[in-house]
Design a protein around this motif. Structure first.
Motif, short mmCIF file in Angstrom:
data_model
loop_
_atom_site.label_atom_id
_atom_site.label_comp_id
_atom_site.label_asym_id
_atom_site.label_seq_id
_atom_site.Cartn_x
_atom_site.Cartn_y
_atom_site.Cartn_z
N VAL A 1 0.39 -1.06 -0.08
CA VAL A 1 -0.18 -0.28 -0.21
C VAL A 1 0.96 0.85 -0.30
O VAL A 1 0.80 1.91 -0.67
N ILE A 2 1.28 1.55 0.80
CA ILE A 2 2.05 2.51 0.96
C ILE A 2 3.38 2.79 -0.57
O ILE A 2 3.44 3.74 -0.57
N SER A 3 4.20 1.88 -0.97
CA SER A 3 4.72 1.36 -2.37
C SER A 3 4.18 2.12 -3.55
O SER A 3 4.44 3.17 -4.57
N GLU A 4 2.64 1.64 -3.63
CA GLU A 4 1.82 2.23 -4.42
C GLU A 4 1.41 3.91 -4.11
O GLU A 4 1.01 4.34 -5.04
N LEU A 5 1.08 4.19 -2.79
CA LEU A 5 0.99 5.52 -2.54
C LEU A 5 1.48 6.81 -2.84
O LEU A 5 1.66 7.64 -3.64
N MET A 6 2.98 6.14 -2.49
CA MET A 6 3.88 6.54 -3.11
C MET A 6 4.78 7.12 -4.65
O MET A 6 4.94 7.87 -5.35
N ARG A 7 3.77 6.18 -5.31
CA ARG A 7 4.33 6.05 -6.72
C ARG A 7 2.41 7.80 -7.41
O ARG A 7 2.25 8.38 -7.44
#
Length: 51
Positions: free
Chosen positions: A45-51
């Motif tokens: 979730v964090i990696s997708e939000l940072m994109r």
């Protein structure tokens, strides 16, 4: 999507391997898998939000 499939696949492999352990070891493995699944999903979730 591939990340989710890998996470689910590793959880399934862990559960299949846990069948060959005694009850105490199964509980420890299950708790460990739950923690790892939570961390992996949080990381996803964090990696997708940072994109």
């Amino acid at each position: 999507m591939i990340k989710i499939a890998v996470i689910v696949g590793l959880i399934i492999v862990g559960l299949l391997a846990a069948k060959f352990l005694d009850e105490n070891a199964q509980k420890k493995v299950l708790i460990g898998l739950c923690v790892l699944a939570a961390l992996a999903s949080l990381g996803l979730v964090i990696s997708e939000l940072m994109r």
